[in-house]
Design a protein around this motif. Structure first.
Motif, PDB file in Angstrom:
ATOM      1  N   GLN A 281       2.444  -0.810  -8.005  1.00 19.95           N
ATOM      2  CA  GLN A 281       2.250   0.182  -7.041  1.00 19.95           C
ATOM      3  C   GLN A 281       2.635   1.555  -7.351  1.00 19.95           C
ATOM      4  O   GLN A 281       1.886   2.606  -7.305  1.00 19.95           O
ATOM      5  CB  GLN A 281       2.425  -0.237  -5.670  1.00 19.95           C
ATOM      6  N   LEU A 282       3.995   1.631  -7.598  1.00 17.73           N
ATOM      7  CA  LEU A 282       4.446   2.884  -8.023  1.00 17.73           C
ATOM      8  C   LEU A 282       3.914   3.518  -9.100  1.00 17.73           C
ATOM      9  O   LEU A 282       3.884   4.833  -9.319  1.00 17.73           O
ATOM     10  CB  LEU A 282       6.003   2.650  -7.953  1.00 17.73           C
ATOM     11  N   SER A 283       3.669   2.921 -10.048  1.00 16.06           N
ATOM     12  CA  SER A 283       2.978   3.456 -11.219  1.00 16.06           C
ATOM     13  C   SER A 283       1.543   3.668 -11.293  1.00 16.06           C
ATOM     14  O   SER A 283       0.884   4.560 -12.247  1.00 16.06           O
ATOM     15  CB  SER A 283       3.247   2.527 -12.503  1.00 16.06           C
ATOM     16  N   SER A 284       0.915   3.232 -10.007  1.00 18.44           N
ATOM     17  CA  SER A 284      -0.488   3.653  -9.966  1.00 18.44           C
ATOM     18  C   SER A 284      -0.895   4.986  -9.226  1.00 18.44           C
ATOM     19  O   SER A 284      -2.119   5.361  -9.239  1.00 18.44           O
ATOM     20  CB  SER A 284      -1.153   2.515  -8.994  1.00 18.44           C
ATOM     21  N   THR A 285       0.282   5.719  -9.160  1.00 14.56           N
ATOM     22  CA  THR A 285       0.154   7.005  -8.520  1.00 14.56           C
ATOM     23  C   THR A 285       1.073   7.914  -9.301  1.00 14.56           C
ATOM     24  O   THR A 285       2.110   7.796 -10.011  1.00 14.56           O
ATOM     25  CB  THR A 285       0.164   7.283  -6.914  1.00 14.56           C
TER      26      THR A 285
ATOM     27  N   GLU B  85      -4.892   1.833  -4.267  1.00 16.50           N
ATOM     28  CA  GLU B  85      -5.595   0.536  -4.207  1.00 16.50           C
ATOM     29  C   GLU B  85      -4.671  -0.475  -3.535  1.00 16.50           C
ATOM     30  O   GLU B  85      -3.693  -0.774  -4.105  1.00 16.50           O
ATOM     31  CB  GLU B  85      -6.421   0.121  -5.203  1.00 16.50           C
ATOM     32  N   ARG B  86      -4.961  -0.967  -2.266  1.00 14.74           N
ATOM     33  CA  ARG B  86      -3.994  -2.266  -1.855  1.00 14.74           C
ATOM     34  C   ARG B  86      -4.154  -3.184  -2.736  1.00 14.74           C
ATOM     35  O   ARG B  86      -5.044  -3.425  -3.397  1.00 14.74           O
ATOM     36  CB  ARG B  86      -4.565  -2.396  -0.547  1.00 14.74           C
ATOM     37  N   SER B  87      -2.726  -3.893  -2.796  1.00 13.23           N
ATOM     38  CA  SER B  87      -2.565  -5.169  -3.685  1.00 13.23           C
ATOM     39  C   SER B  87      -1.714  -6.156  -3.141  1.00 13.23           C
ATOM     40  O   SER B  87      -1.296  -6.020  -1.971  1.00 13.23           O
ATOM     41  CB  SER B  87      -1.774  -4.526  -4.982  1.00 13.23           C
ATOM     42  N   GLY B  88      -1.733  -7.356  -3.403  1.00 12.00           N
ATOM     43  CA  GLY B  88      -0.877  -8.182  -2.926  1.00 12.00           C
ATOM     44  C   GLY B  88      -1.193  -9.448  -3.911  1.00 12.00           C
ATOM     45  O   GLY B  88      -2.088  -9.535  -4.812  1.00 12.00           O
ATOM     46  N   ALA B  89      -0.224 -10.564  -3.344  1.00 11.45           N
ATOM     47  CA  ALA B  89      -0.294 -11.859  -4.147  1.00 11.45           C
ATOM     48  C   ALA B  89       0.271 -12.897  -3.087  1.00 11.45           C
ATOM     49  O   ALA B  89       1.002 -12.684  -2.311  1.00 11.45           O
ATOM     50  CB  ALA B  89       0.422 -11.569  -5.427  1.00 11.45           C
TER      51      ALA B  89
ATOM     52  N   THR C  77       0.664  -1.138   0.113  1.00 10.36           N
ATOM     53  CA  THR C  77       0.003  -0.095  -0.019  1.00 10.36           C
ATOM     54  C   THR C  77       0.911   1.254  -0.060  1.00 10.36           C
ATOM     55  O   THR C  77       1.853   1.289   0.886  1.00 10.36           O
ATOM     56  CB  THR C  77      -0.773  -0.032   1.191  1.00 10.36           C
ATOM     57  N   VAL C  78       0.409   2.176  -0.779  1.00 10.34           N
ATOM     58  CA  VAL C  78       1.236   3.730  -0.727  1.00 10.34           C
ATOM     59  C   VAL C  78       0.397   4.451   0.231  1.00 10.34           C
ATOM     60  O   VAL C  78      -0.892   4.860  -0.051  1.00 10.34           O
ATOM     61  CB  VAL C  78       1.220   4.234  -2.083  1.00 10.34           C
TER      62      VAL C  78
ATOM     63  N   ASP D 250       7.356  -7.218  -9.480  1.00 12.15           N
ATOM     64  CA  ASP D 250       6.186  -6.541 -10.452  1.00 12.15           C
ATOM     65  C   ASP D 250       5.080  -5.842  -9.615  1.00 12.15           C
ATOM     66  O   ASP D 250       4.658  -4.979 -10.261  1.00 12.15           O
ATOM     67  CB  ASP D 250       5.649  -7.840 -11.206  1.00 12.15           C
ATOM     68  N   LEU D 251       4.845  -6.559  -8.507  1.00  8.73           N
ATOM     69  CA  LEU D 251       3.862  -5.783  -7.567  1.00  8.73           C
ATOM     70  C   LEU D 251       4.241  -4.470  -7.161  1.00  8.73           C
ATOM     71  O   LEU D 251       3.553  -3.400  -7.244  1.00  8.73           O
ATOM     72  CB  LEU D 251       3.651  -6.801  -6.203  1.00  8.73           C
TER      73      LEU D 251
END
Length: 357
Positions: free
Chosen positions: A149-153, A40-44, A25-26, A144-145
């Motif tokens: 995340q860094l590219s989503s903002t 948006e929170r992400s994960g795998a 999460t950022v 990749d995750l």
């Protein structure tokens, strides 16, 4: 903020590398020194246990599938192999530097005597390339995750914090630093990555106001039954000439203040209807139309009494979802008599598809 030279308005990425999952999460430091999610929170499913699995796959190629199945049946021996050999000697001892690498020896008589009769000697050797093959599929998923995340903002990330048990892996942390050193100015690995997660939970428990908002990871809404129209699928038309549809109340990616309400007003379908059942659903799909689609999950329901049948359809009910720190609260109010109905849902019920789509 002082320790890591962060200021109000700066953002930072938290990468929680656990055994089973990696969650990201950022956050942004807000003006009142609280923090809020900005992505948006992400994960795998790419935690350290997946490196363990790749190690077992490597062994299977050496001794055969049947031998590994027999080893797994000897649960304590299997766990001893993972936690007393692979963990300290490979997973948390490998840093990926070829000049510092020494071939690793697995002594069967010491760590897994069951496998001795399936090999021609008492030991096998694990090469640099073997270990890279165990790590890289997992590490590449994690990087990749982070990249996504860094590219989503659009805001530059000032710092990245690695926590969780897998952050103790020198190879993982080295790969992350090498990959993102030109993108993120400061990348920090906690000296105690496991206890830092626990410490953060305690700090949050003592000051829950520190978290200002969250980003929804699902679309939330209720099932409604409007009249069927010619543009609707004929196969979904009911005997009463209606159709069941998903009605959005809150959107995925939406910034929600803690305890903020998302509301809608609904009326009964029939004049003599004595109650309304609000069935609440969650889905990751932005174009969801029906509550039986793939990825749709019912997370709960709330029944509301509808007396005053003489009023017919003029009995509106205000229904809302409030997104709190731990639970989602559903509230319905009969606007004619002021009676309020309330129930709560667990976030876990709606996050079931977090890694699915």
């Amino acid at each position: 903020m002082d320790e890591h030279n962060l200021s109000i308005g700066d953002s930072f990425l938290v990468v929680d590398c656990g055994g089973g999952t990696v969650d990201l999460t950022v956050h942004k430091i807000l003006g009142d020194k609280t923090i809020g999610e900005i992505t948006e929170r992400s994960g795998a499913l790419c935690g350290s246990t997946y490196v363990d699995r790749n190690f077992i796959t490597f062994l299977e190629k050496k001794v055969g599938k049947n031998a590994i199945e027999i080893l797994k049946e000897k649960y304590h021996e299997y766990q001893y192999l993972i936690h007393k050999f692979f963990g300290p000697h490979v997973k948390f001892g490998f840093n990926g530097e070829p000049s510092e690498f020494r071939r690793v020896t697995l002594d069967f008589s010491r760590f897994c005597p069951t496998l001795k009769k399936y090999v021609g000697s008492n030991r096998i050797w694990i090469s640099f390339e073997d270990i890279i093959a165990m790590f890289d599929p997992v590490v590449e998923t994690i990087t990749d995750l982070i990249r996504k995340q860094l590219s989503s903002t659009t805001q530059n990330c000032s710092a990245m914090f690695l926590v969780g048990g897998f952050s103790e892996s020198p190879y993982l942390t080295r790969r992350i630093k090498d990959t993102f050193k030109t993108t993120v100015p400061y990348i920090s690995i906690s000296q105690h990555p496991i206890t830092s997660v626990l410490r953060g939970a305690v700090i949050y428990g003592l000051n829950k106001g520190a978290i200002k908002n969250r980003i929804l990871t699902m679309y939330y809404g209720v099932e409604i039954h409007p009249k069927w129209e010619t543009t609707d699928p004929i196969g979904r038309k009911t005997r009463e000439g209606r159709i069941a549809k998903f009605n959005f109340l809150a959107n995925r990616g939406q910034t929600i203040e803690l305890d903020e309400k998302c509301s809608g007003t609904y009326v009964p379908i029939y004049p003599d209807q004595k109650e309304i059942c609000f069935r609440v659903f969650a889905t990751p799909r932005y174009n969801a139309k029906y509550c039986d689609e793939l990825g749709m999950k019912e997370i709960g329901e709330l029944y509301v009494d509808l007396p005053d049948i003489h009023l017919g359809l003029d009995r509106p009910v205000e229904f809302s979802l409030m997104f709190g720190e731990l639970v989602i609260t559903a509230t319905a109010m009969n606007t004619k008599n002021g009676k309020v109905y309330r129930t709560t849902f667990d976030y876990a019920k709606s996050d079931f598809v977090f890694n699915m789509l």
